[in-house]
Design a protein around this motif. Structure first.
Motif, PDB file in Angstrom:
ATOM      1  N   ASP A 200       0.831  -1.203   0.000  1.00 13.58           N
ATOM      2  CA  ASP A 200       0.000   0.000   0.000  1.00 13.58           C
ATOM      3  C   ASP A 200       0.872   1.262   0.000  1.00 13.58           C
ATOM      4  N   ALA A 201       1.987   1.211   0.718  1.00 13.07           N
ATOM      5  CA  ALA A 201       2.898   2.364   0.750  1.00 13.07           C
ATOM      6  C   ALA A 201       3.453   2.645  -0.644  1.00 13.07           C
ATOM      7  N   VAL A 202       3.737   1.567  -1.382  1.00 12.25           N
ATOM      8  CA  VAL A 202       4.237   1.735  -2.754  1.00 12.25           C
ATOM      9  C   VAL A 202       3.143   2.358  -3.628  1.00 12.25           C
ATOM     10  N   ASP A 203       1.934   1.816  -3.558  1.00  6.75           N
ATOM     11  CA  ASP A 203       0.819   2.363  -4.372  1.00  6.75           C
ATOM     12  C   ASP A 203       0.588   3.842  -4.043  1.00  6.75           C
ATOM     13  N   TRP A 204       0.554   4.140  -2.737  1.00  3.80           N
ATOM     14  CA  TRP A 204       0.300   5.518  -2.307  1.00  3.80           C
ATOM     15  C   TRP A 204       1.398   6.445  -2.830  1.00  3.80           C
ATOM     16  N   SER A 205       2.649   5.976  -2.765  1.00  2.00           N
ATOM     17  CA  SER A 205       3.778   6.811  -3.196  1.00  2.00           C
ATOM     18  C   SER A 205       3.712   7.099  -4.689  1.00  2.00           C
ATOM     19  N   VAL A 206       3.395   6.062  -5.460  1.00  2.00           N
ATOM     20  CA  VAL A 206       3.309   6.240  -6.917  1.00  2.00           C
ATOM     21  C   VAL A 206       2.208   7.250  -7.242  1.00  2.00           C
ATOM     22  N   ASP A 207       1.078   7.082  -6.597  1.00  2.00           N
ATOM     23  CA  ASP A 207      -0.066   7.962  -6.852  1.00  2.00           C
ATOM     24  C   ASP A 207       0.237   9.401  -6.401  1.00  2.00           C
ATOM     25  N   THR A 208       0.810   9.536  -5.213  1.00  2.00           N
ATOM     26  CA  THR A 208       1.099  10.870  -4.673  1.00  2.00           C
ATOM     27  C   THR A 208       2.170  11.564  -5.511  1.00  2.00           C
ATOM     28  N   ALA A 209       3.188  10.810  -5.926  1.00  2.00           N
ATOM     29  CA  ALA A 209       4.250  11.393  -6.761  1.00  2.00           C
ATOM     30  C   ALA A 209       3.659  11.915  -8.075  1.00  2.00           C
ATOM     31  N   ARG A 210       2.757  11.128  -8.655  1.00  2.00           N
ATOM     32  CA  ARG A 210       2.152  11.528  -9.935  1.00  2.00           C
ATOM     33  C   ARG A 210       1.350  12.818  -9.736  1.00  2.00           C
ATOM     34  N   ARG A 211       0.561  12.859  -8.662  1.00  3.33           N
ATOM     35  CA  ARG A 211      -0.305  14.025  -8.453  1.00  3.33           C
ATOM     36  C   ARG A 211       0.485  15.300  -8.186  1.00  3.33           C
ATOM     37  N   HIS A 212       1.672  15.164  -7.560  1.00  6.34           N
ATOM     38  CA  HIS A 212       2.425  16.364  -7.188  1.00  6.34           C
ATOM     39  C   HIS A 212       3.665  16.591  -8.052  1.00  6.34           C
ATOM     40  N   GLY A 213       3.804  15.798  -9.102  1.00  8.40           N
ATOM     41  CA  GLY A 213       4.954  16.005  -9.992  1.00  8.40           C
ATOM     42  C   GLY A 213       6.296  15.690  -9.339  1.00  8.40           C
ATOM     43  N   VAL A 214       6.311  14.716  -8.436  1.00  9.16           N
ATOM     44  CA  VAL A 214       7.582  14.291  -7.815  1.00  9.16           C
ATOM     45  C   VAL A 214       8.193  13.176  -8.672  1.00  9.16           C
ATOM     46  N   PRO A 215       9.450  13.326  -9.103  1.00  4.40           N
ATOM     47  CA  PRO A 215      10.096  12.233  -9.854  1.00  4.40           C
ATOM     48  C   PRO A 215      10.448  11.103  -8.886  1.00  4.40           C
ATOM     49  N   LEU A 216       9.650  10.059  -8.841  1.00  2.55           N
ATOM     50  CA  LEU A 216       9.769   9.057  -7.778  1.00  2.55           C
ATOM     51  C   LEU A 216      10.973   8.149  -8.003  1.00  2.55           C
ATOM     52  N   ARG A 217      11.957   8.254  -7.090  1.00  5.46           N
ATOM     53  CA  ARG A 217      13.132   7.376  -7.182  1.00  5.46           C
ATOM     54  C   ARG A 217      13.261   6.463  -5.976  1.00  5.46           C
ATOM     55  N   LEU A 218      12.536   6.773  -4.893  1.00  4.41           N
ATOM     56  CA  LEU A 218      12.632   5.876  -3.737  1.00  4.41           C
ATOM     57  C   LEU A 218      11.343   5.880  -2.917  1.00  4.41           C
ATOM     58  N   VAL A 219      11.048   4.711  -2.382  1.00  2.00           N
ATOM     59  CA  VAL A 219       9.955   4.560  -1.419  1.00  2.00           C
ATOM     60  C   VAL A 219      10.564   3.861  -0.212  1.00  2.00           C
ATOM     61  N   ASN A 220      10.612   4.574   0.918  1.00  3.15           N
ATOM     62  CA  ASN A 220      11.203   4.013   2.137  1.00  3.15           C
ATOM     63  C   ASN A 220      10.061   3.640   3.081  1.00  3.15           C
ATOM     64  N   VAL A 221       9.926   2.337   3.337  1.00  3.78           N
ATOM     65  CA  VAL A 221       8.811   1.869   4.170  1.00  3.78           C
ATOM     66  C   VAL A 221       9.229   1.657   5.621  1.00  3.78           C
ATOM     67  N   GLY A 222      10.446   2.087   5.983  1.00  2.00           N
ATOM     68  CA  GLY A 222      10.863   2.055   7.385  1.00  2.00           C
ATOM     69  C   GLY A 222      11.155   0.655   7.886  1.00  2.00           C
ATOM     70  N   GLY A 223      11.068   0.499   9.200  1.00  2.00           N
ATOM     71  CA  GLY A 223      11.348  -0.789   9.837  1.00  2.00           C
ATOM     72  C   GLY A 223      10.088  -1.336  10.462  1.00  2.00           C
ATOM     73  N   GLY A 224      10.227  -1.859  11.680  1.00  2.00           N
ATOM     74  CA  GLY A 224       9.050  -2.295  12.424  1.00  2.00           C
ATOM     75  C   GLY A 224       8.815  -3.789  12.443  1.00  2.00           C
ATOM     76  N   LEU A 225       9.730  -4.587  11.829  1.00  2.00           N
ATOM     77  CA  LEU A 225       9.551  -6.044  11.848  1.00  2.00           C
ATOM     78  C   LEU A 225       9.793  -6.529  13.283  1.00  2.00           C
ATOM     79  N   GLY A 226       8.832  -7.279  13.815  1.00  2.00           N
ATOM     80  CA  GLY A 226       8.815  -7.526  15.256  1.00  2.00           C
ATOM     81  C   GLY A 226       9.444  -8.836  15.704  1.00  2.00           C
TER      82      GLY A 226
END
Ligand SMILES: *Cc1c(COP(=O)(O)O)cnc(C)c1O
Length: 385
Positions: A200-226
């Motif tokens: 979902d983070a990838v989908d959101w990033s692609v969509d948000t980048a397109r809407r705001h004209g950001v040249p998307l080169r990275l999606v950082n989803v952080g950590g949190g593996l338990g």
């Protein structure tokens, strides 16, 4: 959990009374390989230094992963000294000096506010470079399961999704925004939910980048593996791999994952010798050479940390050795406060003064969160007037 033989040998060679952390670099490398195997091919795996900033741990994981995630100028220095091939700098409270150091080190910065973006622009301009940055976003969507939610809820982390358009509209001269940072949670044990979050983070990033004209080169989803502190399981890495199968960021952008806990937790063992055993008001207490000032996690999170007893047969005194059998004990530290408790009401088959308690899963957020260098921020000034 019992320590492996080489860790037990290291524990048995400590001066007495025993009070030690043992870090197992082979376990770090094994875990890094296991986590990497659960991620889609080509994913960038970084180690979040705040979980354990011991220089040998940082160096081992800088080599076993693709680089390091740092959250202060002090951690940035550790990362540079460790020879990290790639450094990502996050955190909600960066100073101008830290931003300048990040620019000088060629780190990619995760920007957490409009004010910070403007300050990063100043630092980059002063250095005569164009800095690459991602914007950390606190998304509107619901939080993930886990112990510390960072997004989808009010927190000091990142830019509120509702304010993102304003930040992206700043278009600073010397900062190129090429992606988003979406670290959401700590200690998530639900693999399927975590895989859905990443997709979902990838989908959101692609969509948000397109809407705001950001040249998307990275999606950082952080950590949190338990990891499950009350058992011996971790988030199910096979299920994570299955949930992420086929995932790729369209356009070849880089997917970055930056866990701390799962990489370091099982490489650390905290050991403390039993200095005394006593019975007061109907309860047994095992008093340790150590305590919550070395290992704060159980006190901070309010649980009893599991341990094993390492029997030590040597007894140097000329009187009978205090011992208990088949009783429940409270395991407490050497501090003069009733809150210095590592475990309560734990059954022991036999425990003697002079035996050593060994706490597994203490390689992440063990010593580091317990002392004043946590996160390697500078100490306060002490001004005596
Ligand atoms: C703490 C932190 C991590 C690592 O989290 P873990 O729960 O240890 O995996 C990664 N990224 C950021 C931004 C963090 O603050």
């Amino acid at each position: 959990m019992r320590p492996p033989e080489h860790v037990e040998a290291a524990l048995r060679s400590q001066p007495r009374p025993v009070c030690a952390y043992v870090y197992d670099t082979a376990a770090l490398r094994d875990r890094a390989a296991a986590v990497r195997a659960a991620l889609p091919p080509g994913t960038t795996l970084l180690y979040a230094v705040k979980a354990n900033g011991h220089p040998d741990v940082v160096r081992t994981l800088a080599a076993a992963c693709d680089g390091l995630e740092v959250a202060s100028g002090g951690e940035l220095e550790l990362a540079v000294a460790a020879g990290a091939r790639r450094i990502v700098f996050g955190g909600p409270a960066k100073t101008d000096a830290e931003l300048a150091a990040a620019v000088a080190a060629g780190a990619q910065v995760n920007v957490e506010s409009a004010h910070e973006l403007r300050r990063l622009d100043l630092a980059a301009r002063a250095a005569g470079v164009v800095a690459e940055a991602a914007v950390r976003v606190n998304r509107a969507g619901p939080a993930l399961p886990g112990s510390h939610a960072m997004t989808g809820t009010p927190t000091p982390f990142g830019v509120d999704e509702a304010a993102l358009a304003g930040v992206l509209a700043l278009r600073p001269e010397s900062v190129r925004i090429t992606g988003f940072h979406l670290h959401a949670v700590s200690n998530n044990l639900h693999a399927a939910a975590h895989a859905r979050f990443i997709a979902d983070a990838v989908d959101w990033s692609v969509d948000t980048a397109r809407r705001h004209g950001v040249p998307l080169r990275l999606v950082n989803v952080g950590g949190g593996l338990g990891v499950d502190y009350l058992g011996d399981s971790t988030i199910d890495l096979d299920a994570l791999r299955a949930g992420l199968a086929g995932l790729a960021v369209p356009g070849g952008a880089d997917l970055i994952v930056e866990p701390g806990r799962i990489l370091a937790a099982d490489a650390g063992w905290y050991a403390a010798e039993v200095l005394d055993l006593k019975h007061t008001h109907g309860r047994w207490f095992a008093v340790l050479r150590g305590g919550t000032h070395h290992f704060r996690l159980p006190a901070a999170w309010g649980y009893s940390h599991p341990f094993t007893v390492l029997p030590v047969d040597a007894w140097p005194y000329g009187w009978e050795r205090p011992q208990v059998a088949d009783v429940a004990v409270d395991v407490v530290g050497e501090l003069c406060t009733p809150r210095d408790v590592l475990a309560r009401d734990r059954h022991v088959r036999r425990l003697r003064v002079g035996d050593v308690l060994v706490f597994g899963r203490t390689g992440a957020y063990g010593w580091d969160i317990s002392h004043h260098d946590f996160l390697r921020h500078p100490p306060p000034v002490f001004d005596v007037v």
